[in-house]
Design a protein around this motif. Sequence first.
Motif, PDB file in Angstrom:
ATOM      1  N   LEU A  70       0.836  -1.197   0.000  1.00 44.29           N
ATOM      2  CA  LEU A  70       0.000   0.000   0.000  1.00 44.29           C
ATOM      3  C   LEU A  70       0.872   1.248   0.000  1.00 44.29           C
ATOM      4  O   LEU A  70       1.739   1.418   0.854  1.00 44.29           O
ATOM      5  N   ARG A  71       0.627   2.115  -0.975  1.00 42.60           N
ATOM      6  CA  ARG A  71       1.338   3.384  -1.042  1.00 42.60           C
ATOM      7  C   ARG A  71       0.476   4.495  -0.441  1.00 42.60           C
ATOM      8  O   ARG A  71      -0.741   4.369  -0.359  1.00 42.60           O
ATOM      9  N   ALA A  72       1.133   5.579  -0.055  1.00 40.07           N
ATOM     10  CA  ALA A  72       0.419   6.666   0.621  1.00 40.07           C
ATOM     11  C   ALA A  72       0.821   8.003   0.024  1.00 40.07           C
ATOM     12  O   ALA A  72       1.978   8.208  -0.358  1.00 40.07           O
ATOM     13  N   GLU A  73      -0.161   8.887  -0.060  1.00 43.70           N
ATOM     14  CA  GLU A  73       0.069  10.264  -0.488  1.00 43.70           C
ATOM     15  C   GLU A  73       0.470  11.086   0.737  1.00 43.70           C
ATOM     16  O   GLU A  73      -0.345  11.342   1.624  1.00 43.70           O
ATOM     17  N   THR A  74       1.729  11.516   0.776  1.00 46.42           N
ATOM     18  CA  THR A  74       2.222  12.193   1.980  1.00 46.42           C
ATOM     19  C   THR A  74       1.542  13.541   2.207  1.00 46.42           C
ATOM     20  O   THR A  74       1.364  13.949   3.357  1.00 46.42           O
ATOM     21  N   HIS A  75       1.148  14.225   1.128  1.00 49.58           N
ATOM     22  CA  HIS A  75       0.513  15.527   1.349  1.00 49.58           C
ATOM     23  C   HIS A  75      -0.851  15.370   2.018  1.00 49.58           C
ATOM     24  O   HIS A  75      -1.273  16.226   2.805  1.00 49.58           O
ATOM     25  N   LEU A  76      -1.557  14.262   1.746  1.00 50.79           N
ATOM     26  CA  LEU A  76      -2.806  13.997   2.456  1.00 50.79           C
ATOM     27  C   LEU A  76      -2.534  13.658   3.917  1.00 50.79           C
ATOM     28  O   LEU A  76      -3.314  14.035   4.799  1.00 50.79           O
ATOM     29  N   ALA A  77      -1.427  12.955   4.173  1.00 51.87           N
ATOM     30  CA  ALA A  77      -1.065  12.632   5.556  1.00 51.87           C
ATOM     31  C   ALA A  77      -0.723  13.901   6.335  1.00 51.87           C
ATOM     32  O   ALA A  77      -1.157  14.074   7.487  1.00 51.87           O
ATOM     33  N   TYR A  78       0.043  14.810   5.710  1.00 52.61           N
ATOM     34  CA  TYR A  78       0.356  16.074   6.383  1.00 52.61           C
ATOM     35  C   TYR A  78      -0.910  16.889   6.626  1.00 52.61           C
ATOM     36  O   TYR A  78      -1.042  17.566   7.657  1.00 52.61           O
ATOM     37  N   MET A  79      -1.853  16.816   5.696  1.00 57.58           N
ATOM     38  CA  MET A  79      -3.117  17.529   5.871  1.00 57.58           C
ATOM     39  C   MET A  79      -3.899  16.969   7.064  1.00 57.58           C
ATOM     40  O   MET A  79      -4.502  17.724   7.832  1.00 57.58           O
ATOM     41  N   THR A 138       0.734  14.362  18.125  1.00 53.43           N
ATOM     42  CA  THR A 138       0.356  13.433  17.059  1.00 53.43           C
ATOM     43  C   THR A 138       1.575  12.612  16.675  1.00 53.43           C
ATOM     44  O   THR A 138       2.619  13.168  16.324  1.00 53.43           O
ATOM     45  N   ARG A 139       1.425  11.294  16.722  1.00 51.93           N
ATOM     46  CA  ARG A 139       2.560  10.395  16.528  1.00 51.93           C
ATOM     47  C   ARG A 139       2.696   9.895  15.096  1.00 51.93           C
ATOM     48  O   ARG A 139       3.613   9.124  14.805  1.00 51.93           O
ATOM     49  N   GLY A 140       1.856  10.307  14.196  1.00 55.25           N
ATOM     50  CA  GLY A 140       1.934   9.849  12.817  1.00 55.25           C
ATOM     51  C   GLY A 140       0.558   9.793  12.189  1.00 55.25           C
ATOM     52  O   GLY A 140      -0.393  10.430  12.650  1.00 55.25           O
ATOM     53  N   VAL A 141       0.436   8.996  11.135  1.00 57.75           N
ATOM     54  CA  VAL A 141      -0.811   8.889  10.376  1.00 57.75           C
ATOM     55  C   VAL A 141      -1.046   7.426  10.043  1.00 57.75           C
ATOM     56  O   VAL A 141      -0.111   6.689   9.684  1.00 57.75           O
ATOM     57  N   LEU A 142      -2.312   7.008  10.168  1.00 55.76           N
ATOM     58  CA  LEU A 142      -2.745   5.677   9.760  1.00 55.76           C
ATOM     59  C   LEU A 142      -3.417   5.789   8.404  1.00 55.76           C
ATOM     60  O   LEU A 142      -4.432   6.470   8.261  1.00 55.76           O
ATOM     61  N   ALA A 143      -2.833   5.139   7.381  1.00 52.35           N
ATOM     62  CA  ALA A 143      -3.376   5.168   6.016  1.00 52.35           C
ATOM     63  C   ALA A 143      -4.056   3.840   5.712  1.00 52.35           C
ATOM     64  O   ALA A 143      -3.488   2.782   5.982  1.00 52.35           O
TER      65      ALA A 143
END
Length: 256
Positions: A139-148, A179-184
């Motif tokens: 699974l790939r992730a869009e980092t700009h959505l994660a930063y948002m 905030t410790r990160g993002v769950l995608a």
Amino acid sequence: AMLFLLAVLLVARYLGSGPAVLSAFVCVGLFDYFFVLPYLSLTVEDAQYFVTFAVMLVTALTTGALTADLRREADAACERERRSRALYGMARELAGAVAVEQVVEITRRFLGEAIAAEATLLLPDASEKLHPFPADGRLRAETHLAYMAIKNEKPVECTQISGSGYALSYFPLRAPTRTRGVLAIAPFQGDLEVIREQRDLIETAASLVAIGLERLHYVEAAQRAELSASAERLRSSLLSALSHDLRTPLTALRGT
């Protein structure tokens, strides 16, 4: 007539409200066809039977609706219990995790079993730049959505990239301190509606993951502090030993 009502009750119990409504009308028709003069005909000679039919129909519809509602509530209660058990098991496994890799594996397994979705974690490094874990995941992730998601402190979703191998929803991992990160997440079938229906469950899981990551952070900080204290004690011991070893010959030289 009571047997017909019992039939409607059983249909509502095992098949739901739609079949119960259909069975109510069918039972009234069968009662008219077989047990009301003239027999084997839907014609009614006595008008008082229309009242009987109306009472039977209303009673059957009410009974079927109540039974179907009870069935839905029972199913919902069973589903809530199943989710609670799954979250409890996840929390117990996260409490025993000693590495970030274990937290990632527990999270992926839980979401795969609970909502049939692929998941990955995006965690910040020392410079606050997000990196996916595992790095070689499908699974790939869009980092700009994660930063948002981190900036807004709320989930972010994108339907335009559905079916492209990218995560569709991003949930911030909000811990008590930061905030410790993002769950995608991306459903196996690519249907974003699955995530929307299970949003409460996913947010609860994200909170558990955030707490687990924060615990690992403080454990690592405590280990670093303990190592630093041990190094300082060793340094003091070495300096003390050196000063003692140097004091004796210096005193002898001074005396000479």
